[in-house]
Motif scaffolding. Structure first.
Motif, PDB file in Angstrom:
ATOM      1  N   ALA A 127       7.707 -10.770  46.913  1.00 16.49           N
ATOM      2  CA  ALA A 127       6.737  -9.672  46.827  1.00 16.49           C
ATOM      3  C   ALA A 127       7.340  -8.358  47.304  1.00 16.49           C
ATOM      4  CB  ALA A 127       5.507 -10.007  47.660  1.00 16.49           C
ATOM      5  N   GLY A 128       8.621  -8.399  47.673  1.00 16.75           N
ATOM      6  CA  GLY A 128       9.294  -7.167  48.084  1.00 16.75           C
ATOM      7  C   GLY A 128       9.205  -6.894  49.574  1.00 16.75           C
ATOM      8  N   VAL A 129       8.761  -7.891  50.348  1.00 20.38           N
ATOM      9  CA  VAL A 129       8.705  -7.731  51.810  1.00 20.38           C
ATOM     10  C   VAL A 129      10.085  -8.070  52.363  1.00 20.38           C
ATOM     11  CG1 VAL A 129       7.606  -8.471  53.951  1.00 20.38           C
ATOM     12  CG2 VAL A 129       6.259  -8.361  51.839  1.00 20.38           C
ATOM     13  N   HIS A 130      10.782  -7.054  52.835  1.00 15.17           N
ATOM     14  CA  HIS A 130      12.139  -7.252  53.343  1.00 15.17           C
ATOM     15  C   HIS A 130      12.101  -8.176  54.560  1.00 15.17           C
ATOM     16  CE1 HIS A 130      15.917  -6.230  55.361  1.00 15.17           C
ATOM     17  NE2 HIS A 130      16.349  -5.779  54.187  1.00 15.17           N
TER      18      HIS A 130
ATOM     19  N   VAL B 126      18.300 -11.568  47.666  1.00 19.99           N
ATOM     20  CA  VAL B 126      16.869 -11.350  47.385  1.00 19.99           C
ATOM     21  C   VAL B 126      16.630 -10.033  46.661  1.00 19.99           C
ATOM     22  CG1 VAL B 126      14.594 -11.049  48.425  1.00 19.99           C
ATOM     23  CG2 VAL B 126      16.207 -12.678  49.433  1.00 19.99           C
ATOM     24  N   PHE B 127      17.323  -8.992  47.104  1.00 23.70           N
ATOM     25  CA  PHE B 127      17.015  -7.658  46.592  1.00 23.70           C
ATOM     26  C   PHE B 127      18.074  -7.180  45.616  1.00 23.70           C
ATOM     27  CE2 PHE B 127      13.235  -6.816  48.908  1.00 23.70           C
ATOM     28  CZ  PHE B 127      13.309  -7.654  49.998  1.00 23.70           C
ATOM     29  N   HIS B 128      18.280  -7.952  44.552  1.00 23.04           N
ATOM     30  CA  HIS B 128      19.126  -7.427  43.465  1.00 23.04           C
ATOM     31  C   HIS B 128      18.383  -7.612  42.157  1.00 23.04           C
ATOM     32  CE1 HIS B 128      20.748 -10.934  41.287  1.00 23.04           C
ATOM     33  NE2 HIS B 128      20.245 -11.535  42.325  1.00 23.04           N
TER      34      HIS B 128
ATOM     35  N   MET C  65       6.797  -2.003  39.704  1.00 20.50           N
ATOM     36  CA  MET C  65       5.925  -0.830  39.824  1.00 20.50           C
ATOM     37  C   MET C  65       6.049  -0.313  41.253  1.00 20.50           C
ATOM     38  SD  MET C  65       1.891  -0.277  38.993  1.00 20.50           S
ATOM     39  CE  MET C  65       1.099  -0.922  40.452  1.00 20.50           C
ATOM     40  N   SER C  66       5.960   1.004  41.434  1.00 19.30           N
ATOM     41  CA  SER C  66       5.988   1.571  42.793  1.00 19.30           C
ATOM     42  C   SER C  66       4.659   1.260  43.460  1.00 19.30           C
ATOM     43  CB  SER C  66       6.185   3.087  42.735  1.00 19.30           C
ATOM     44  OG  SER C  66       7.416   3.404  42.162  1.00 19.30           O
ATOM     45  N   TRP C  67       4.725   0.544  44.576  1.00 23.93           N
ATOM     46  CA  TRP C  67       3.494   0.062  45.206  1.00 23.93           C
ATOM     47  C   TRP C  67       3.045   0.999  46.322  1.00 23.93           C
ATOM     48  CZ3 TRP C  67       1.512  -3.868  42.493  1.00 23.93           C
ATOM     49  CH2 TRP C  67       0.348  -4.464  42.972  1.00 23.93           C
ATOM     50  N   GLU C  68       3.007   2.305  46.016  1.00 27.94           N
ATOM     51  CA  GLU C  68       2.473   3.310  46.943  1.00 27.94           C
ATOM     52  C   GLU C  68       1.462   4.146  46.180  1.00 27.94           C
ATOM     53  OE1 GLU C  68       6.124   1.917  48.634  1.00 27.94           O
ATOM     54  OE2 GLU C  68       5.850   2.904  46.702  1.00 27.94           O
ATOM     55  N   ASP C  69       0.314   4.406  46.758  1.00 27.26           N
ATOM     56  CA  ASP C  69      -0.750   5.142  46.077  1.00 27.26           C
ATOM     57  C   ASP C  69      -0.378   6.622  45.936  1.00 27.26           C
ATOM     58  OD1 ASP C  69      -4.383   4.984  46.270  1.00 27.26           O
ATOM     59  OD2 ASP C  69      -3.068   6.357  45.163  1.00 27.26           O
ATOM     60  N   PRO C  70      -0.116   7.089  44.700  1.00 25.49           N
ATOM     61  CA  PRO C  70       0.357   8.478  44.515  1.00 25.49           C
ATOM     62  C   PRO C  70      -0.685   9.533  44.890  1.00 25.49           C
ATOM     63  CG  PRO C  70      -0.149   7.465  42.398  1.00 25.49           C
ATOM     64  CD  PRO C  70      -0.255   6.373  43.426  1.00 25.49           C
ATOM     65  N   GLU C  71      -1.938   9.138  44.914  1.00 25.07           N
ATOM     66  CA  GLU C  71      -2.976  10.103  45.286  1.00 25.07           C
ATOM     67  C   GLU C  71      -2.816  10.511  46.746  1.00 25.07           C
ATOM     68  OE1 GLU C  71      -5.885  12.813  44.984  1.00 25.07           O
ATOM     69  OE2 GLU C  71      -4.630  11.832  43.471  1.00 25.07           O
ATOM     70  N   MET C  72      -2.363   9.581  47.593  1.00 24.09           N
ATOM     71  CA  MET C  72      -2.099   9.918  49.006  1.00 24.09           C
ATOM     72  C   MET C  72      -0.935  10.910  49.076  1.00 24.09           C
ATOM     73  SD  MET C  72      -2.230   6.010  50.419  1.00 24.09           S
ATOM     74  CE  MET C  72      -1.807   6.350  52.130  1.00 24.09           C
TER      75      MET C  72
END
Ligand SMILES: C[S@@+](CC[C@H](N)C(=O)[O-])C[C@H]1O[C@@H](n2cnc3c(N)ncnc32)[C@H](O)[C@@H]1O
Length: 417
Positions: free
Chosen positions: A209-212, A20-22, A28-35
Motif C-alpha cells: 500500500a506504499g507504507v514504507h 519493495v519500492f521499485h 495515483m498520488s494519495w494526497e488531497d490536492p484541495e488541501m
C-alpha cells in the motif's frame, strides 16, 4: 518533448527498499490536492517543487499556472508515469487523455504510444514503458503495488461481507447523516475485528500500500497501526463528504465516478496544462542533493508529501536545511505524516512560522483517509540566520536552475536525502 528531464546520480538504496519500492508503487498520488491548493494559493511567479509519486499532484499544481514546476522522485518508474501523462497532455485530445488516465477506455494507449507518446518522453521512460505499457492498457489503477493492494482490499471486504453493491451505494450518498448511518449498518460491524487487525499488521501488505517500513514502525510504534487505521478510515467515511471522494472510490470500487476526478483530469484544466508543459522539469534523484544544486532563494513552494516518514532523523534535518537554503523569503512548505505528530527538529523550528490552524482545518477535510497530521509553514526571511533576497525574478531562477540542474549530472550525491 516540451518538458525537461534531469537524471541525478543515485546512491544504492537499502535492499528492502529496492525490493519493495521499485517499479510503479503509487498509481495515483494519495494526497488531497484541495488541501495543497488552499495551503499554497499559487501565483504566476511561483516556483513549485513537488515529490512526483504518480504525478497527479504536480500536474494539479501545473493547472494553476506557476512560473516553474519541478517534480522530483528517487524512483524513476514514478517519473516515467508522470512523463507519460505529460506526453499525453502534449499530443492527445482531452477525451483520449481521459480514456487512458481515468481508465475509461485504457486500451487506446496501444494506438497512440508509438507515434505520439513515446517520441515525447525521455529514453529512460521509453525503456520503462516499452516493457510495461500493459499496465496502462489493462487499467493503471489495477496495477502497480498500490493497485494490487486495492484489489486485495476489495477481495478482503467481500469476504468480510461488505459487498461491491454496498460499496457502490455508499459513494453515491450526499449527506454525512446518510454516510454515518450506512457506515454503522454495513461497514463498522463487519470491518473492525481480529481479521482486519491481522490484515493491517501484515507488513508486506502495508508495504504494497506504499507504507514504507520506517513509516510503519513510526505509526505502529506510536499509535498501534490497527487503531490508527480504524480512526483514520472511520473519520473519512463518516466526517468527510464522500460523494466527490475519488480516493476512496478508487480503493473501494476500483474506479472513478463520472466527472468526480482529480483536477488534472478535468477538461477545464487541459488547456492550462498544455500551455505550461515547457515550464516543467522532471528530476530523477533525491530531493536533498537536487535542492543543494539550486540557487539559494529560488523556490517558493515545497510540496513534500510524507517523505520525512521514510527518513532517519539525521536525513530529516539535513533535508530541511537544504529546503531552507533553496527557499525564497516567505516560501511555503507543506508535508504530511502518518504519525499524529512529526514536528521539524528543534534546530530548524526558529526558521519557520507555523500555520497550525490552517493545517488543522485542511486536515479535517482530507479525503485520503491516510495521514495523521499535516503541516503548513512559512520559511522566515532570515531562516538559518541567513538573510536572503528572492532571486531577481523567476525567469532568472528558471535559467539558473536549469543550467545548475544540467551541470549536476557530474556531481557525486553526497548523502541520499
Ligand atoms: C513518500 S512517497 C509516499 C507517497 C504517498 N503517500 C502517496 O501515496 O502518494 C512518494 C514518493 O516519494 C519518493 N521519495 C521518497 N523519499 C524521497 C526523497 N528523499 N527524494 C525524492 N523522492 C523521494 C518515493 O519514491 C515515492 O515515489
Amino acid at each position: 518533448m516540451r518538458h525537461k528531464v534531469i537524471d541525478l546520480p543515485m546512491p544504492r538504496r537499502p535492499l528492502l527498499e529496492r525490493m519493495v519500492f521499485h517499479g510503479i508503487v503509487f498509481n495515483m498520488s494519495w494526497e488531497d490536492p484541495e488541501m495543497d491548493r488552499q495551503a499554497f494559493n499559487l501565483g504566476s511567479s511561483d516556483t513549485v517543487i513537488s515529490i512526483s509519486s504518480a504525478g497527479c499532484n504536480p500536474l494539479n499544481f501545473l493547472a494553476q499556472r506557476p512560473a516553474r514546476l519541478i517534480s522530483v522522485d528517487s524512483n524513476p518508474a514514478q517519473n516515467a508515469l508522470l512523463e507519460l501523462k505529460l506526453a499525453g497532455i502534449e499530443t492527445l485530445d482531452h477525451a483520449t487523455f481521459c480514456d487512458i488516465f481515468a481508465a475509461r477506455n485504457p486500451s487506446v494507449v496501444t494506438r497512440v504510444y508509438a507515434d505520439k507518446l513515446r517520441p515525447n518522453i525521455s529514453p529512460r521512460s521509453q525503456a520503462y514503458w516499452d516493457r510495461n505499457l500493459w499496465m496502462i492498457e489493462r487499467d493503471l489503477y489495477r496495477y502497480g503495488r498500490m493497485g494490487l493492494f486495492c484489489r486485495i482490499l476489495r477481495r478482503f471486504m467481500n469476504m468480510m461481507g461488505i459487498s461491491a453493491a454496498i460499496r457502490e451505494e455508499f459513494f453515491e450518498l450526499r449527506t454525512l447523516e446518510e454516510q454515518k448511518a450506512h457506515y454503522e449498518r454495513h461497514f463498522a460491524p463487519k470491518l473492525w475485528g481480529p481479521w482486519t487487525r491481522r490484515f493491517v499488521n501484515f507488513r508486506p501488505l502495508m508495504w504494497l500500500a506504499g507504507v514504507h517500513p520506517r513509516q510503519f514502525n513510526l505509526i505502529d510504534g506510536r499509535h498501534d497501526m490497527y487503531e490508527y487505521v480504524r480512526e483514520r478510515v472511520e473519520y473519512a467515511l463518516t466526517r468527510v463528504p464522500v460523494y466527490d471522494n475519488y480516493f476512496l472510490s478508487l480503493a473501494g470500487t476500483g474506479r472513478f465516478r463520472g466527472d468526480r476526478l482529480p483536477p488534472y483530469l478535468m477538461e477545464r484544466n487541459f488547456e492550462a496544462l498544455r500551455e505550461g508543459l515547457h515550464r516543467v522539469e522532471v528530476v530523477n534523484g533525491w530531493l536533498g542533493p537536487y535542492l543543494d544544486s539550486q540557487p539559494a532563494g529560488s523556490i517558493s513552494k515545497f510540496n513534500l508529501l510524507d517523505i520525512f516518514d521514510w527518513m532517519t532523523p539525521a536525513v530529516f534535518e539535513q533535508t530541511l536545511r537544504s529546503v531552507l537554503r533553496a527557499a525564497r523569503p516567505g516560501a511555503t512548505m507543506i508535508y504530511r505524516s502518518g504519525s499524529y505528530r512529526l514536528e521539524p527538529p528543534a534546530s530548524i523550528l526558529p526558521s519557520l512560522t507555523p500555520h497550525s490552524d490552517l493545517a488543522k482545518r485542511l486536515l479535517a477535510q482530507d479525503r485520503s483517509a491516510t495521514y495523521g497530521s499535516f503541516y503548513v509553514f512559512t520559511i522566515r526571511a532570515d531562516a538559518d540566520g541567513v538573510v536572503r533576497s528572492a532571486a531577481a525574478d523567476s525567469g532568472a531562477a528558471l535559467a539558473q536552475g536549469a543550467a545548475a540542474g544540467a551541470a549536476l549530472t557530474g556531481r557525486e550525491a553526497v548523502a541520499a536525502g
